[in-house]
Design a protein around this motif. Sequence first.
Motif, mmCIF file in Angstrom:
data_model
loop_
_atom_site.group_PDB
_atom_site.id
_atom_site.type_symbol
_atom_site.label_atom_id
_atom_site.label_comp_id
_atom_site.label_asym_id
_atom_site.label_seq_id
_atom_site.Cartn_x
_atom_site.Cartn_y
_atom_site.Cartn_z
ATOM 1 N N GLU A 15 0.837 -1.211 0.000
ATOM 2 C CA GLU A 15 0.000 0.000 0.000
ATOM 3 C C GLU A 15 0.867 1.255 0.000
ATOM 4 O OE1 GLU A 15 -3.187 2.193 2.939
ATOM 5 O OE2 GLU A 15 -3.197 0.015 2.866
ATOM 6 N N HIS A 16 1.949 1.233 0.749
ATOM 7 C CA HIS A 16 2.832 2.395 0.848
ATOM 8 C C HIS A 16 3.645 2.605 -0.433
ATOM 9 C CE1 HIS A 16 5.380 5.393 2.717
ATOM 10 N NE2 HIS A 16 6.437 4.714 2.313
ATOM 11 N N LEU A 17 4.144 1.493 -1.008
ATOM 12 C CA LEU A 17 5.034 1.586 -2.166
ATOM 13 C C LEU A 17 4.309 1.525 -3.505
ATOM 14 C CD1 LEU A 17 7.822 -0.838 -0.904
ATOM 15 C CD2 LEU A 17 7.920 1.668 -0.954
ATOM 16 N N GLY A 18 3.085 1.048 -3.511
ATOM 17 C CA GLY A 18 2.352 0.870 -4.758
ATOM 18 C C GLY A 18 2.434 -0.549 -5.284
ATOM 19 N N ASP A 19 3.576 -1.207 -5.085
ATOM 20 C CA ASP A 19 3.755 -2.622 -5.396
ATOM 21 C C ASP A 19 4.936 -3.119 -4.567
ATOM 22 O OD1 ASP A 19 6.262 -2.253 -6.823
ATOM 23 O OD2 ASP A 19 5.091 -1.535 -8.504
ATOM 24 N N LEU A 20 5.255 -4.384 -4.698
ATOM 25 C CA LEU A 20 6.337 -4.951 -3.876
ATOM 26 C C LEU A 20 7.650 -5.114 -4.642
ATOM 27 C CD1 LEU A 20 4.317 -7.643 -1.892
ATOM 28 C CD2 LEU A 20 5.028 -5.363 -1.142
ATOM 29 N N ASP A 21 7.699 -4.624 -5.862
ATOM 30 C CA ASP A 21 8.891 -4.804 -6.689
ATOM 31 C C ASP A 21 10.130 -4.125 -6.113
ATOM 32 O OD1 ASP A 21 7.406 -6.301 -8.455
ATOM 33 O OD2 ASP A 21 7.055 -4.624 -9.834
ATOM 34 N N ARG A 22 9.942 -3.075 -5.323
ATOM 35 C CA ARG A 22 11.092 -2.340 -4.773
ATOM 36 C C ARG A 22 11.626 -2.953 -3.478
ATOM 37 N NH1 ARG A 22 9.220 3.307 -3.944
ATOM 38 N NH2 ARG A 22 11.255 3.525 -2.985
ATOM 39 N N LEU A 23 10.933 -3.935 -2.915
ATOM 40 C CA LEU A 23 11.449 -4.590 -1.711
ATOM 41 C C LEU A 23 12.651 -5.440 -2.079
ATOM 42 C CD1 LEU A 23 8.362 -5.883 0.305
ATOM 43 C CD2 LEU A 23 9.691 -3.813 0.667
ATOM 44 N N LYS A 24 13.799 -5.134 -1.470
ATOM 45 C CA LYS A 24 15.011 -5.895 -1.752
ATOM 46 C C LYS A 24 15.169 -7.059 -0.790
ATOM 47 C CE LYS A 24 18.824 -3.901 -2.873
ATOM 48 N NZ LYS A 24 20.008 -3.035 -2.910
ATOM 49 N N LYS A 25 14.966 -6.774 0.500
ATOM 50 C CA LYS A 25 15.121 -7.835 1.490
ATOM 51 C C LYS A 25 14.520 -7.397 2.813
ATOM 52 C CE LYS A 25 19.678 -6.674 3.347
ATOM 53 N NZ LYS A 25 20.992 -7.198 3.677
#
Length: 91
Positions: A15-25
């Motif tokens: 919800e905060h980022l718009g999607d989870l693609d930017r989560l690295k770890k």
Amino acid sequence: AAFMASLNALSVAKEHLGDLDRLKKLVKLTVLIASTEQFTEHASVADGASNLFAQIFGSNYGHVRLVYGVQSLPVGAPLIVDSVFEIEPIP
């Protein structure tokens, strides 16, 4: 419960980022468990969260993990999962 709470954490990140693609770890995971003095399986409960994140980010990335047994939690929650993620900067 730790697995479900971790899914909720991912939902908040999305919800905060718009999607989870930017989560690295996952950098740090803290699990607070409402328990009695006799309960000693805190680590097994927290494994529900750790295993989910290992499936998502891979077992090579590891994370710092703290697990606490506490007498009570707000609004009668059985546990709280606090997660800190490393995210990729916006290109």
